[in-house]
Design a protein around this motif. Structure first.
Motif, PDB file in Angstrom:
ATOM      1  N   ALA A 227      -7.564   3.018   2.004  1.00 45.85           N
ATOM      2  CA  ALA A 227      -7.869   2.584   0.852  1.00 45.85           C
ATOM      3  C   ALA A 227      -8.557   3.572  -0.481  1.00 45.85           C
ATOM      4  CB  ALA A 227      -9.019   1.950   1.728  1.00 45.85           C
ATOM      5  N   ASP A 228      -8.759   4.448   0.001  1.00 49.57           N
ATOM      6  CA  ASP A 228      -9.639   5.934  -1.121  1.00 49.57           C
ATOM      7  C   ASP A 228      -8.490   5.954  -2.123  1.00 49.57           C
ATOM      8  OD1 ASP A 228     -11.844   7.218   0.996  1.00 49.57           O
ATOM      9  OD2 ASP A 228     -12.304   5.872   0.088  1.00 49.57           O
ATOM     10  N   LEU A 229      -7.133   6.230  -0.831  1.00 50.02           N
ATOM     11  CA  LEU A 229      -6.254   6.661  -2.004  1.00 50.02           C
ATOM     12  C   LEU A 229      -5.721   5.128  -3.325  1.00 50.02           C
ATOM     13  CD1 LEU A 229      -3.385   8.346   0.316  1.00 50.02           C
ATOM     14  CD2 LEU A 229      -5.015   9.041  -2.059  1.00 50.02           C
ATOM     15  N   LYS A 292       0.735  13.714   3.983  1.00 45.62           N
ATOM     16  CA  LYS A 292       0.667  14.149   4.678  1.00 45.62           C
ATOM     17  C   LYS A 292      -0.272  12.631   5.399  1.00 45.62           C
ATOM     18  CE  LYS A 292      -1.955  18.099   2.809  1.00 45.62           C
ATOM     19  NZ  LYS A 292      -3.158  19.038   2.699  1.00 45.62           N
ATOM     20  N   VAL A 293      -0.718  11.686   4.750  1.00 47.23           N
ATOM     21  CA  VAL A 293      -0.594   9.521   5.201  1.00 47.23           C
ATOM     22  C   VAL A 293       0.302   9.555   6.090  1.00 47.23           C
ATOM     23  CG1 VAL A 293      -1.315   7.668   5.146  1.00 47.23           C
ATOM     24  CG2 VAL A 293      -2.765   9.506   3.602  1.00 47.23           C
ATOM     25  N   GLU A 294       1.093   9.628   5.746  1.00 49.57           N
ATOM     26  CA  GLU A 294       2.713   9.129   6.426  1.00 49.57           C
ATOM     27  C   GLU A 294       2.960  10.060   7.426  1.00 49.57           C
ATOM     28  OE1 GLU A 294       5.566   9.396   3.958  1.00 49.57           O
ATOM     29  OE2 GLU A 294       5.356   7.536   2.866  1.00 49.57           O
ATOM     30  N   ALA A 295       2.247  11.534   7.869  1.00 47.85           N
ATOM     31  CA  ALA A 295       2.804  12.163   8.946  1.00 47.85           C
ATOM     32  C   ALA A 295       1.727  11.284   9.685  1.00 47.85           C
ATOM     33  CB  ALA A 295       2.495  13.773   8.574  1.00 47.85           C
ATOM     34  N   GLU A 296       0.232  11.370   9.460  1.00 43.73           N
ATOM     35  CA  GLU A 296      -0.715  11.149  10.876  1.00 43.73           C
ATOM     36  C   GLU A 296      -0.456   9.245  10.692  1.00 43.73           C
ATOM     37  OE1 GLU A 296      -4.853  12.949   8.218  1.00 43.73           O
ATOM     38  OE2 GLU A 296      -3.887  11.223   8.383  1.00 43.73           O
TER      39      GLU A 296
END
Length: 360
Positions: A227-229, A292-296
């Motif tokens: 949401a922040d992104l 990074k988000v996709e990795a998480e």
């Protein structure tokens, strides 16, 4: 008892005695390989530490796998591994030439005690035959027939019969006590197994609950970051739109004077080039953050897969409980078989007594 039956009975008792000796050796092993002290491992190796370590390590690994699975291949390998470990313990003189640092296992000691009681009951049954009971019954019949001719002899024989009867009653009482003790030991083993199973299920449920809570918290954090992104991306788009409007207005104004426009254009292009590089740098940073988000998210999917594997482990534990119940049923059948044999012999005695009274 004929010689062939006596030899077969001796062979059966010898097999049970050998099994009891093997259980005594196995009781000195700790529950886990890491609990085995260096001194014990060095004594067991006997000069070939690598082979001894491999044998013991493989044995303990098989036991850990059998706690969660009942694979027939693992069961067969565990039998061979146990024989190898027993041979290793015998060769090292464990329990005789040296005493291990770990004491005997209480669980194996209780199981050994149950097997010892079964061995005693079998030995008693092997020692007394139906022919011997028939001989005693014939003595009683002869005593009754001679009662009319010699009362003194009859009284003496009656006293002998009463003495033998008391001895037999004492023997039956001891056997009853042994059977009751064996049943109590069996109930204790069943209760202990049930308690261990309940503890294992409780720990598994607590661990699963904690992991689910942690996964839910991680999922909420990831959603907040996404949401922040998205908010930052909307602000950048809005800023770019404002900059674009400003540039268009300035360009329209600068078209009135060509030389001024060219000069201002060059200056403006230099300024905007720097801004473009800055925006490009910010875009690359945003791309890195998105990766990074996709990795998480990928890690979260892997955790979901691990949860499914844990559910599979729980199903294997249920199968393991079924195996334990089957073994306990087999033990109960053995006890019932001994009891039926004992009851049948009592019925034969009662029938023999009734028949003797009828002839009298």
């Amino acid at each position: 008892m004929n010689p062939q039956t006596k030899c077969e009975a001796g062979r059966i008792l010898a097999v049970i005695d050998e099994a009891l000796d093997d259980l005594e050796l196995l009781s000195f092993l700790p529950q886990f390989y890491n609990n085995l002290s260096k001194d014990d491992l060095a004594h067991l190796s006997g000069g070939d530490s690598a082979k001894a370590a491999a044998t013991l390590s493989g044995h303990f690994d098989l036991e850990r796998r059998l706690e969660v699975s009942s694979d027939p291949v693992d069961l067969q390998n565990h039998i061979q591994s146990t024989n190898a470990v027993v041979s290793l313990l015998k060769a090292s003189g464990c329990g005789h030439e040296y005493q291990p640092s770990t004491g005997p296992s209480d669980a194996i000691a209780r199981f050994k005690k149950v097997i010892g009681i079964l061995r005693g009951l079998m030995n008693n049954n092997f020692s007394t035959t139906v022919e011997e009971d028939d001989q005693k019954l014939q003595i009683l019949r002869d005593t009754v027939s001679r009662e009319q001719h010699a009362s003194a002899d009859v009284k003496a024989l009656n006293r002998e019969f009463m003495t033998e009867r008391k001895l037999r009653q004492t023997e039956v009482l001891k056997k009853d006590q042994a059977i009751h003790k064996l049943m109590d030991d069996l109930e204790e083993v069943q209760r202990k197994a049930h308690e261990d199973l309940v503890d294992y299920e409780r720990v598994a449920e607590e661990k699963q609950s904690l992991e689910q809570q942690q996964a839910a918290q991680d999922e909420g954090d990831l959603e907040n970051k996404v949401a922040d992104l998205e908010a930052q991306l909307a602000k950048l788009k809005e800023a770019n739109q404002r900059d674009e409007g400003t540039l268009r207005a300035e360009r329209k104004k600068k078209e009135n004077n060509l030389s001024t426009i060219i000069t201002d254009y060059d200056r403006e292009m230099t300024q905007k080039t720097g801004e473009k590089e800055k925006l490009q740098y910010e875009f690359e940073e945003d791309s890195t953050e998105l990766a990074k988000v996709e990795a998480e998210l990928k890690q979260f999917e892997e955790e979901n897969t691990r949860w499914a594997e844990e559910d599979q482990i729980k199903m294997e534990a249920i199968k393991h409980r079924a195996v334990i119940k089957h073994r306990m049923d087999d033990s109960a059948k053995t006890v019932q078989a001994f009891w039926r044999c004992f009851a049948e012999r009592n019925n034969l005695k009662k029938k023999a007594k009734k028949k003797g009274k009828g002839k009298k």
